[in-house]
Enzyme design. Sequence first.
Site, short mmCIF file in Angstrom:
data_model
loop_
_atom_site.label_atom_id
_atom_site.label_comp_id
_atom_site.label_asym_id
_atom_site.label_seq_id
_atom_site.Cartn_x
_atom_site.Cartn_y
_atom_site.Cartn_z
N SER A 188 0.80 -1.22 0.00
CA SER A 188 0.00 0.00 0.00
C SER A 188 0.83 1.27 0.00
CB SER A 188 -0.95 -0.01 1.19
OG SER A 188 -0.24 -0.18 2.39
N HIS A 216 -5.51 -3.95 -1.70
CA HIS A 216 -5.32 -2.94 -2.75
C HIS A 216 -5.32 -3.55 -4.14
CE1 HIS A 216 -4.55 0.60 -0.24
NE2 HIS A 216 -4.03 -0.26 0.61
N LYS A 247 -12.37 -0.60 0.24
CA LYS A 247 -11.62 0.13 -0.79
C LYS A 247 -12.40 0.05 -2.11
CE LYS A 247 -7.31 -0.89 1.69
NZ LYS A 247 -7.32 0.20 2.66
C1 LIG Z 1 -2.98 -4.06 2.76
C2 LIG Z 1 -4.07 -3.75 3.74
N1 LIG Z 1 -4.57 -4.74 4.49
C3 LIG Z 1 -5.55 -4.51 5.38
C4 LIG Z 1 -6.08 -3.25 5.56
C5 LIG Z 1 -7.16 -3.05 6.57
O1 LIG Z 1 -8.38 -3.00 5.91
P1 LIG Z 1 -9.70 -2.60 6.70
O2 LIG Z 1 -9.85 -1.11 6.54
O3 LIG Z 1 -10.79 -3.37 6.04
O4 LIG Z 1 -9.50 -3.00 8.12
C6 LIG Z 1 -5.61 -2.19 4.80
C7 LIG Z 1 -6.16 -0.83 5.01
O5 LIG Z 1 -5.53 0.16 4.93
C8 LIG Z 1 -4.57 -2.44 3.86
O6 LIG Z 1 -4.07 -1.45 3.13
#
Ligand SMILES: Cc1ncc(COP(=O)(O)O)c(C=O)c1O
Length: 400
Positions: A188, A216, A247
């Site tokens: 990310s 992502h 997202k």
């Molecule tokens: C790679 C990744 N995994 C998990 C998450 C967490 O997602 P959630 O907002 O559904 O908890 C994010 C959120 O920023 C993320 O970028």
Amino acid sequence: MPMQALNERVTTALEQFKRDGVYKRLNHLEGPQGPRARMEGRGEIIILSSNNYLGLSEEPEVIAEGKAALDRFGAGTASVRFICGTFTIHREVEAALARLVGTAASLTFASCWNANEAVPATLLTEQDLVLSDQLNHASIIDGIRLAKAITKCQSGVFEHKNLADLDAKLAAAKDRQVKLVITDGVFSMEGAIADLPGLLEVCRKHAAVLMVDDSHSTGVLGPTGRGTAEHYGLLGEVDIITSTLGKALGGAAGGFVAASEAICDYLIQRSRPQLFSNALPCTVAGSALASVHFLESHPELVARLRDNARYFRRRLAELGFQPLAGETPIIPVIIGETAAAMQMSDLLLDEGVFVTGFGYPVVPQGTARVRCQISAAHTREDLDQALAAFATVGRRLKLI
Ligand SMILES: Cc1ncc(COP(=O)(O)O)c(C=O)c1O
């Protein structure tokens, strides 16, 4: 008075954040989060800082299905899944998500954070090992910390995208019963894509299980947005996929684990975020289900996202910036010190463009950045206006 001491401690820390220029100010949007939005005190701004990659959070069908689920099932689930919190729409959305990402089953959680916490802590034991890419998301890191505390499993980190390092660490772990390797599908903070073919090869060589966090990538990678596996023509090959509903898939909230039926069933039986936390609200499930249907019938959105990202990356480079190379809609421009990245973000906002600055501890010291995120919903006019703001601010800060 213990609370007074604690308040004093955090107040001192907050003041230091402000002096260091790393204090985060929350910006309030006054309406929906489209490519342009109204921000309190700022008027209309262009959003270049959202995970709403396909613009589905504003899509009328997605909103309508969320409202329909709200009307049909009520405001909340009022319970955890196994007690009274499972609704027919949960089954529907889980079937749709599994179909989308190419697994036999899926199981929703209140967030992908919860999903990432659930998998290692529930599936591993003292005889096992989990290896994590150095740049994995915080939820994976914390999920592993939790797994170690709960299960006493072993853990390790392999260098970012370094297959030789992973290979060596797996080779040294022959005594481990289960070897779980975890990677982000798209990282990310960098926008880099995991080398899935290489990871699968190394995992198979060592009989390791591969888990990919596609938060992502879902809706973003692959010709039809089915994620990292589709990007490489490897649908159905990844053992465990986690992803978010917060997202590209409507942007509301929620996450899921997609895997075999047995793994999903075991997570229903034993994972603590399932057993002790309320189920995904039905309205969110309704919007996510509509998002999956919308994505399935509009693959051109994914192509538009890719075009927009390519255009923005190329034009930023033409202006003299050096965005990290890549092919995803995450386009970071490394600035260096955290305070400098925050300052650039503030100046861009003064120019009407919302781009967040990220610094330590989210990214390593000295690599603070502003991270642009492109959406399929951006028009060329939006992107050109944002690029003009980058040019103005870049010149002012002598970056270009
Ligand atoms: C790679 C990744 N995994 C998990 C998450 C967490 O997602 P959630 O907002 O559904 O908890 C994010 C959120 O920023 C993320 O970028």
